[in-house]
Design a protein around this motif. Structure first.
Motif, PDB file in Angstrom:
ATOM      1  N   ILE A  47       0.832  -1.208   0.000  1.00 17.67           N
ATOM      2  CA  ILE A  47       0.000   0.000   0.000  1.00 17.67           C
ATOM      3  C   ILE A  47       0.862   1.252   0.000  1.00 17.67           C
ATOM      4  O   ILE A  47       0.580   2.223  -0.712  1.00 17.67           O
ATOM      5  N   VAL A  48       1.931   1.239   0.786  1.00 19.26           N
ATOM      6  CA  VAL A  48       2.780   2.426   0.920  1.00 19.26           C
ATOM      7  C   VAL A  48       3.423   2.800  -0.408  1.00 19.26           C
ATOM      8  O   VAL A  48       3.475   3.986  -0.781  1.00 19.26           O
ATOM      9  N   PHE A  49       3.908   1.815  -1.156  1.00 23.93           N
ATOM     10  CA  PHE A  49       4.682   2.105  -2.363  1.00 23.93           C
ATOM     11  C   PHE A  49       3.873   1.979  -3.648  1.00 23.93           C
ATOM     12  O   PHE A  49       4.452   2.056  -4.739  1.00 23.93           O
ATOM     13  N   SER A  50       2.557   1.788  -3.538  1.00 22.98           N
ATOM     14  CA  SER A  50       1.749   1.710  -4.760  1.00 22.98           C
ATOM     15  C   SER A  50       1.602   3.072  -5.431  1.00 22.98           C
ATOM     16  O   SER A  50       1.453   3.160  -6.649  1.00 22.98           O
ATOM     17  N   GLU A  51       1.646   4.151  -4.655  1.00 18.75           N
ATOM     18  CA  GLU A  51       1.570   5.511  -5.185  1.00 18.75           C
ATOM     19  C   GLU A  51       2.602   6.374  -4.459  1.00 18.75           C
ATOM     20  O   GLU A  51       2.867   6.155  -3.269  1.00 18.75           O
ATOM     21  N   PRO A  52       3.201   7.345  -5.141  1.00 22.40           N
ATOM     22  CA  PRO A  52       4.233   8.168  -4.486  1.00 22.40           C
ATOM     23  C   PRO A  52       3.726   8.883  -3.236  1.00 22.40           C
ATOM     24  O   PRO A  52       4.441   8.983  -2.241  1.00 22.40           O
ATOM     25  N   MET A  53       2.488   9.398  -3.275  1.00 23.34           N
ATOM     26  CA  MET A  53       1.965  10.152  -2.144  1.00 23.34           C
ATOM     27  C   MET A  53       1.583   9.265  -0.955  1.00 23.34           C
ATOM     28  O   MET A  53       1.425   9.760   0.160  1.00 23.34           O
ATOM     29  N   ASN A  54       1.439   7.963  -1.197  1.00 22.26           N
ATOM     30  CA  ASN A  54       1.041   7.082  -0.100  1.00 22.26           C
ATOM     31  C   ASN A  54       2.081   7.035   1.005  1.00 22.26           C
ATOM     32  O   ASN A  54       1.746   6.771   2.168  1.00 22.26           O
ATOM     33  N   ALA A  55       3.342   7.273   0.653  1.00 20.29           N
ATOM     34  CA  ALA A  55       4.384   7.279   1.683  1.00 20.29           C
ATOM     35  C   ALA A  55       4.152   8.415   2.676  1.00 20.29           C
ATOM     36  O   ALA A  55       4.390   8.261   3.878  1.00 20.29           O
ATOM     37  N   ILE A  56       3.670   9.559   2.200  1.00 17.20           N
ATOM     38  CA  ILE A  56       3.368  10.679   3.094  1.00 17.20           C
ATOM     39  C   ILE A  56       2.218  10.321   4.023  1.00 17.20           C
ATOM     40  O   ILE A  56       2.263  10.568   5.239  1.00 17.20           O
ATOM     41  N   PHE A  57       1.167   9.691   3.455  1.00 18.11           N
ATOM     42  CA  PHE A  57       0.035   9.305   4.282  1.00 18.11           C
ATOM     43  C   PHE A  57       0.446   8.263   5.324  1.00 18.11           C
ATOM     44  O   PHE A  57      -0.028   8.280   6.464  1.00 18.11           O
ATOM     45  N   ALA A  58       1.338   7.351   4.925  1.00 16.33           N
ATOM     46  CA  ALA A  58       1.812   6.337   5.864  1.00 16.33           C
ATOM     47  C   ALA A  58       2.603   6.973   7.007  1.00 16.33           C
ATOM     48  O   ALA A  58       2.444   6.599   8.175  1.00 16.33           O
ATOM     49  N   LEU A  59       3.457   7.928   6.672  1.00 12.60           N
ATOM     50  CA  LEU A  59       4.222   8.618   7.713  1.00 12.60           C
ATOM     51  C   LEU A  59       3.297   9.363   8.675  1.00 12.60           C
ATOM     52  O   LEU A  59       3.534   9.373   9.893  1.00 12.60           O
ATOM     53  N   CYS A  60       2.240   9.965   8.144  1.00 16.05           N
ATOM     54  CA  CYS A  60       1.273  10.651   9.018  1.00 16.05           C
ATOM     55  C   CYS A  60       0.633   9.668   9.983  1.00 16.05           C
ATOM     56  O   CYS A  60       0.482   9.946  11.182  1.00 16.05           O
ATOM     57  N   GLY A  61       0.259   8.487   9.466  1.00 21.62           N
ATOM     58  CA  GLY A  61      -0.374   7.495  10.327  1.00 21.62           C
ATOM     59  C   GLY A  61       0.563   6.955  11.385  1.00 21.62           C
ATOM     60  O   GLY A  61       0.184   6.834  12.558  1.00 21.62           O
ATOM     61  N   ILE A  62       1.786   6.629  10.992  1.00 23.60           N
ATOM     62  CA  ILE A  62       2.749   6.088  11.964  1.00 23.60           C
ATOM     63  C   ILE A  62       3.096   7.125  13.020  1.00 23.60           C
ATOM     64  O   ILE A  62       3.180   6.827  14.214  1.00 23.60           O
ATOM     65  N   PHE A  63       3.275   8.362  12.589  1.00 24.66           N
ATOM     66  CA  PHE A  63       3.607   9.427  13.540  1.00 24.66           C
ATOM     67  C   PHE A  63       2.482   9.622  14.551  1.00 24.66           C
ATOM     68  O   PHE A  63       2.718   9.698  15.762  1.00 24.66           O
ATOM     69  N   MET A  64       1.236   9.680  14.080  1.00 26.45           N
ATOM     70  CA  MET A  64       0.118   9.855  14.992  1.00 26.45           C
ATOM     71  C   MET A  64      -0.103   8.617  15.857  1.00 26.45           C
ATOM     72  O   MET A  64      -0.521   8.717  17.016  1.00 26.45           O
ATOM     73  N   GLY A  65       0.195   7.448  15.303  1.00 26.99           N
ATOM     74  CA  GLY A  65       0.090   6.228  16.106  1.00 26.99           C
ATOM     75  C   GLY A  65       1.074   6.226  17.262  1.00 26.99           C
ATOM     76  O   GLY A  65       0.747   5.798  18.374  1.00 26.99           O
ATOM     77  N   ILE A  66       2.287   6.719  17.021  1.00 24.04           N
ATOM     78  CA  ILE A  66       3.291   6.808  18.088  1.00 24.04           C
ATOM     79  C   ILE A  66       2.876   7.841  19.129  1.00 24.04           C
ATOM     80  O   ILE A  66       3.004   7.604  20.343  1.00 24.04           O
ATOM     81  N   LEU A  67       2.367   8.997  18.679  1.00 22.97           N
ATOM     82  CA  LEU A  67       1.911  10.009  19.632  1.00 22.97           C
ATOM     83  C   LEU A  67       0.791   9.473  20.512  1.00 22.97           C
ATOM     84  O   LEU A  67       0.763   9.703  21.728  1.00 22.97           O
ATOM     85  N   HIS A  68      -0.144   8.756  19.905  1.00 19.81           N
ATOM     86  CA  HIS A  68      -1.248   8.194  20.680  1.00 19.81           C
ATOM     87  C   HIS A  68      -0.739   7.122  21.635  1.00 19.81           C
ATOM     88  O   HIS A  68      -1.205   7.025  22.781  1.00 19.81           O
ATOM     89  N   ARG A  69       0.186   6.325  21.173  1.00 21.17           N
ATOM     90  CA  ARG A  69       0.745   5.263  22.022  1.00 21.17           C
ATOM     91  C   ARG A  69       1.440   5.852  23.248  1.00 21.17           C
ATOM     92  O   ARG A  69       1.288   5.340  24.377  1.00 21.17           O
ATOM     93  N   CYS A  70       2.199   6.910  23.053  1.00 26.55           N
ATOM     94  CA  CYS A  70       2.922   7.561  24.150  1.00 26.55           C
ATOM     95  C   CYS A  70       2.033   8.515  24.935  1.00 26.55           C
ATOM     96  O   CYS A  70       2.489   9.080  25.938  1.00 26.55           O
TER      97      CYS A  70
END
Length: 353
Positions: A170-193
Motif C-alpha cells: 500500500i505504501v509504495f503503490s503511489e508516491p503520495m502514499n508514503a506521506i500518508f503512511a508517515l502521518c499514520g505512523i507518527f500519529m500512532g506513536i503520539l497516541h501510544r505515548c
C-alpha cells in the motif's frame, strides 16, 4: 493444564466495528473502481480545503481505496487487525479510529499547505484509509508477538511478515502514499505515548456507544465461534496455520495459569466465582441463607487473603476496558485483583475460566 478446545476463530465475533468498516470501505471502493467519473468526489485539493462547501471531501476521501490492489490489501490487514477490537472493546477501538481519522487528516492537510507554499498547488490528494491502517501498525509491532518463525535463505519470517508486506504494498503503490503512511505512523506513536494526554481527547460517550450498539449492533454483530467438527485442513499450509493458532492459545493460557499459580491466587479466584454463582442463586430463594453464606465465605478466606494479599483497587479505566469486552464488573474485579491489575493476564484468565 487442560487443553483448550480447538475453535474456528475466523470471523468477526466481538468485532462489529471492524465488520462495519469492511462494508463501509469495501462496497464504495468497488463501485468507484467501475465508475471513474465519481472518483473526483473522493479526492481533495488545496482549493477544496479552503472552500467551506467542499470541506466534506476530507471525510469522503477517508472512506475508499481507489486502487484495487490497495483495496484488497487494506481489507485483509483490517481483518487481521480485528484483534485490537477484541482486546480493547468496541467502544475504545471506535474512539481510537475516530482519533486517528481526525489527527491524520489534520496532519495531511498541513502537508498539503506546505506543498502549496512550495509551489505545488495542483496536487490532488486521496489518502483513503491508509493512514489509519498505518497507525495500527504501531500497535501491531509492539503488542503482537512473533510466532511460527521460519528461516528462508537465512532471513527470519513469521506470521506477521505477510502483514508487513501487504502494508508495504500500500505504501509504495503511489508516491503520495508514503506521506500518508508517515502521518499514520507518527500519529500512532503520539497516541501510544499519550503525548499531551491525546488518548483522552477523543472518547466516544457511553450513551453514544449504547445507541449505536442497540441500532446497528444487531446488523454487524456476529455469533460466537463454534468448535471445529471437521478434521484439520486438507493442505499442509492450512494444517500449519491451525496448529500455530492452537499453540498461541495454549501459550496464552499457560502464561495466565503460570502467573496465577506463582501468586497462589487461582484457588481463591475460582472459589470466588463459584461463590458468586451460588450466592446469586440462593439470594433469589432465601435472602437470610445468602447472607449467611457470604459471611461463611469471608471467614473461610480470611487467612488466605492475609497470607497472599490481593492487589490494590484496580483503576477504573482498566475495569471499563474489560467490561466493554462483555465481562461483568464482578468478574473483572476478581480477575484484576488476582493478576496484580494486569489487563492482559486478566483478559486471558476471563476468557479461559
Amino acid at each position: 493444564m487442560n487443553r483448550p478446545s480447538q475453535i474456528n476463530n475466523m470471523g468477526f465475533y466481538k468485532t462489529p466495528v471492524c465488520k462495519a468498516l469492511m462494508f463501509i470501505i469495501g462496497i464504495p471502493s468497488l463501485i468507484l473502481n467501475f465508475t471513474p467519473k465519481l472518483q473526483r468526489y473522493f479526492v481533495y485539493s488545496f482549493s477544496d480545503v479552503t472552500n467551506p462547501l467542499k470541506i466534506w471531501k476530507l471525510l469522503s476521501s477517508k472512506l475508499v481505496f481507489l486502487d484495487v490492489t490497495d483495496l484488497v490489501c487494506g481489507l485483509i490487514i483490517l481483518y487481521y487487525f480485528r484483534i485490537f477490537e477484541r482486546r480493547a472493546g468496541s467502544r475504545k477501538f471506535s474512539s481510537y479510529i475516530l482519533a486517528m481519522v481526525i489527527l491524520c487528516t489534520s496532519l495531511e492537510v498541513t502537508f498539503l499547505f506546505m506543498f502549496k507554499f512550495a509551489g505545488y498547488d495542483r496536487i490532488s490528494w486521496q489518502p483513503g484509509f491508509q493512514s489509519v491502517l498505518m497507525s495500527l501498525f504501531v500497535k501491531y509491532y509492539l503488542d503482537i508477538p512473533r510466532t511460527g518463525t521460519t528461516q528462508v535463505l537465512g532471513v527470519p519470517f513469521s506470521r506477521k511478515t505477510l502483514t508487513y508486506f501487504m502494508g508495504l504494498q500500500i505504501v509504495f503503490s503511489e508516491p503520495m502514499n508514503a506521506i500518508f503512511a508517515l502521518c499514520g505512523i507518527f500519529m500512532g506513536i503520539l497516541h501510544r505515548c499519550n503525548v499531551f494526554g491525546i488518548q483522552q481527547w477523543f472518547t466516544i460517550p457511553q450513551s453514544v456507544a449504547e445507541f449505536f450498539s442497540s441500532t446497528l449492533g444487531p446488523v454487524f454483530r456476529s455469533n460466537p465461534p463454534q468448535p471445529l467438527t471437521q478434521p484439520m485442513g486438507a493442505t499442509q499450509e492450512i494444517q500449519r496455520q491451525q496448529r500455530l493458532e492452537l499453540l498461541e492459545q495454549q501459550m496464552l493460557l499457560a502464561q495466565a495459569q503460570g502467573f496465577m499459580n506463582q501468586n497462589h491466587q487461582r484457588p481463591l479466584f475460582r472459589r470466588r466465582q463459584a461463590f458468586r454463582r451460588r450466592n446469586t442463586h440462593n439470594s433469589e430463594q432465601n435472602q437470610p441463607q445468602a447472607e449467611a453464606a457470604s459471611s461463611q465465605f469471608d471467614t473461610d478466606n480470611e487467612n488466605q487473603a492475609q497470607q497472599h494479599p490481593l492487589a490494590p483497587q484496580p483503576p477504573e479505566d482498566k475495569i471499563v476496558q474489560l467490561t466493554d469486552m462483555g465481562f461483568s464488573r464482578s468478574e473483572v474485579l476478581d480477575a484484576l485483583s488476582v493478576t496484580d491489575n494486569d489487563v492482559s493476564m486478566a483478559t486471558n484468565l476471563l476468557l479461559h475460566e
